[in-house]
Design an enzyme around this catalytic site. Structure first.
Site, PDB file in Angstrom:
ATOM      1  N   THR A  90       9.948  -2.187   6.292  1.00 25.53           N
ATOM      2  CA  THR A  90       9.187  -3.389   5.933  1.00 25.53           C
ATOM      3  C   THR A  90       9.671  -3.927   4.593  1.00 25.53           C
ATOM      4  O   THR A  90       9.964  -5.120   4.443  1.00 25.53           O
ATOM      5  CB  THR A  90       7.679  -3.058   5.837  1.00 25.53           C
ATOM      6  OG1 THR A  90       7.261  -2.487   7.068  1.00 25.53           O
ATOM      7  CG2 THR A  90       6.857  -4.304   5.538  1.00 25.53           C
ATOM      8  N   ASP A 124       6.984   3.911   3.577  1.00 24.33           N
ATOM      9  CA  ASP A 124       7.187   4.999   4.528  1.00 24.33           C
ATOM     10  C   ASP A 124       8.667   4.985   4.919  1.00 24.33           C
ATOM     11  O   ASP A 124       9.506   5.446   4.147  1.00 24.33           O
ATOM     12  CB  ASP A 124       6.221   4.742   5.694  1.00 24.33           C
ATOM     13  CG  ASP A 124       6.157   5.859   6.695  1.00 24.33           C
ATOM     14  OD1 ASP A 124       6.027   7.013   6.287  1.00 24.33           O
ATOM     15  OD2 ASP A 124       6.222   5.576   7.910  1.00 24.33           O
ATOM     16  N   SER A 125       9.014   4.428   6.078  1.00 27.50           N
ATOM     17  CA  SER A 125      10.433   4.316   6.435  1.00 27.50           C
ATOM     18  C   SER A 125      11.164   3.397   5.442  1.00 27.50           C
ATOM     19  O   SER A 125      12.351   3.575   5.187  1.00 27.50           O
ATOM     20  CB  SER A 125      10.581   3.747   7.849  1.00 27.50           C
ATOM     21  OG  SER A 125      10.187   2.392   7.877  1.00 27.50           O
ATOM     22  N   ARG A 184     -10.255   0.570   6.301  1.00 23.82           N
ATOM     23  CA  ARG A 184      -9.577  -0.051   5.152  1.00 23.82           C
ATOM     24  C   ARG A 184     -10.497  -0.137   3.939  1.00 23.82           C
ATOM     25  O   ARG A 184     -10.027  -0.155   2.804  1.00 23.82           O
ATOM     26  CB  ARG A 184      -9.104  -1.469   5.511  1.00 23.82           C
ATOM     27  CG  ARG A 184      -7.980  -1.519   6.534  1.00 23.82           C
ATOM     28  CD  ARG A 184      -7.411  -2.943   6.584  1.00 23.82           C
ATOM     29  NE  ARG A 184      -6.591  -3.182   7.765  1.00 23.82           N
ATOM     30  CZ  ARG A 184      -5.292  -2.919   7.850  1.00 23.82           C
ATOM     31  NH1 ARG A 184      -4.652  -2.381   6.836  1.00 23.82           N
ATOM     32  NH2 ARG A 184      -4.623  -3.182   8.962  1.00 23.82           N
ATOM     33  N   ASP A 226       0.825  -1.205   0.000  1.00 22.18           N
ATOM     34  CA  ASP A 226       0.000   0.000   0.000  1.00 22.18           C
ATOM     35  C   ASP A 226       0.859   1.255   0.000  1.00 22.18           C
ATOM     36  O   ASP A 226       0.640   2.183  -0.776  1.00 22.18           O
ATOM     37  CB  ASP A 226      -0.969  -0.001   1.201  1.00 22.18           C
ATOM     38  CG  ASP A 226      -0.285  -0.282   2.538  1.00 22.18           C
ATOM     39  OD1 ASP A 226       0.949  -0.494   2.588  1.00 22.18           O
ATOM     40  OD2 ASP A 226      -0.989  -0.291   3.564  1.00 22.18           O
TER      41      ASP A 226
HETATM   42  P1  5GP Z   1       7.404   1.290   6.524  1.00 21.47           P
HETATM   43  O1  5GP Z   1       7.980  -0.021   6.982  1.00 21.47           O
HETATM   44  O2  5GP Z   1       7.788   1.669   5.128  1.00 21.47           O
HETATM   45  O3  5GP Z   1       7.714   2.398   7.517  1.00 21.47           O
HETATM   46  O4  5GP Z   1       5.834   1.208   6.579  1.00 21.47           O
HETATM   47  C1  5GP Z   1       5.209   0.028   6.347  1.00 21.47           C
HETATM   48  C2  5GP Z   1       3.771  -0.014   6.759  1.00 21.47           C
HETATM   49  O5  5GP Z   1       3.372   1.004   7.699  1.00 21.47           O
HETATM   50  C3  5GP Z   1       2.884   0.203   5.559  1.00 21.47           C
HETATM   51  O6  5GP Z   1       2.778  -0.973   4.784  1.00 21.47           O
HETATM   52  C4  5GP Z   1       1.602   0.584   6.230  1.00 21.47           C
HETATM   53  O7  5GP Z   1       0.929  -0.594   6.642  1.00 21.47           O
HETATM   54  C5  5GP Z   1       2.042   1.374   7.444  1.00 21.47           C
HETATM   55  N1  5GP Z   1       1.964   2.824   7.139  1.00 21.47           N
HETATM   56  C6  5GP Z   1       2.962   3.662   6.761  1.00 21.47           C
HETATM   57  N2  5GP Z   1       2.503   4.903   6.539  1.00 21.47           N
HETATM   58  C7  5GP Z   1       1.161   4.846   6.765  1.00 21.47           C
HETATM   59  C8  5GP Z   1       0.098   5.817   6.683  1.00 21.47           C
HETATM   60  O8  5GP Z   1       0.252   7.000   6.331  1.00 21.47           O
HETATM   61  N3  5GP Z   1      -1.155   5.383   7.009  1.00 21.47           N
HETATM   62  C9  5GP Z   1      -1.408   4.081   7.385  1.00 21.47           C
HETATM   63  N4  5GP Z   1      -2.674   3.775   7.672  1.00 21.47           N
HETATM   64  N5  5GP Z   1      -0.436   3.152   7.471  1.00 21.47           N
HETATM   65  C10 5GP Z   1       0.824   3.532   7.153  1.00 21.47           C
HETATM   66 MG    MG Z   2       1.521  -2.555   5.566  1.00 17.85          MG
END
Ligand code: 5GP
Ligand code: MG
Length: 180
Positions: A113, A109-110, A171, A106
């Protein structure tokens, strides 16, 4: 109790991408991916739970044969905020050796994951691995990794809808929005 994780009523929703915006962008992505992978053995690996809606829409805009599988990760702490500690809690079932993997999520962000998932899937010796996300927040990146296909690049705002949750809800909302 039902409804307890819904947002407080003093916050207002602001739509960032309408159903029409989403449909036309997903159609473009599906076309692009179909062109790029027309001579490959494509396996889409969808990361649950956030990408279930995007994956369902995207694969129906693809015009090439595609295998579809699912994986679930968890990170310690709050569901919406990743830490460097990402666990795989449900693995794919397909054999991806020598195949071309497209990881679908979806939002990036960081990037913690995605980095973990890429490293994990690499150990299964696919021919290639690429990344497709509906939303990219590059200003938040903590790792050196960028998606290959992006629906929309967005600033650092908290997104809800189109598969993305707030608490246990939202969702299923068909457009992409934020709370102001
Ligand atoms: P990352 O590992 O890149 O920081 O983020 C992974 C997961 O954090 C995404 O797959 C998502 O499930 C959740 N996430 C990151 N940013 C958002 C956001 O703005 N809104 C929501 N609802 N979930 C987020
Ligand atoms: Mg996710």
């Amino acid at each position: 109790m039902k409804g307890e994780n819904r947002v407080e009523s003093n916050k207002s929703e602001r739509t960032l991408f309408s159903i029409e915006d989403i449909n036309s962008r997903v159609k473009e992505l599906g076309g692009l991916i179909s062109k790029d992978y027309k001579d490959n053995n494509l396996v889409v690996v969808s990361l649950l739970r956030g990408s279930f809606i995007f994956t369902a829409d995207l694969v129906r805009k693809m015009t090439i044969p595609v295998e579809i599988d699912f994986m679930t990760t968890s990170s310690y702490g709050h569901d919406e905020i990743s830490t460097g500690n990402v666990n795989i809690i449900h693995d794919i079932r397909s054999d991806i050796k020598d195949k071309d993997v497209l990881i679908v999520d979806d939002i990036m962000d960081s990037g913690y994951t995605m980095k973990r998932v890429v490293e994990y899937l690499k150990s299964k010796k696919p021919n290639s691995i690429k990344i497709c996300v509906m939303l990219d927040k590059p200003s938040r990146r903590k790792v050196d990794l960028s998606p290959d296909y992006v629906g929309f690049t967005i600033p650092d705002v908290f997104i809800v809808g189109y598969g993305l949750n707030y608490g246990d809800y939202y969702r299923n909302i068909p457009h992409i929005f934020t709370f102001d």
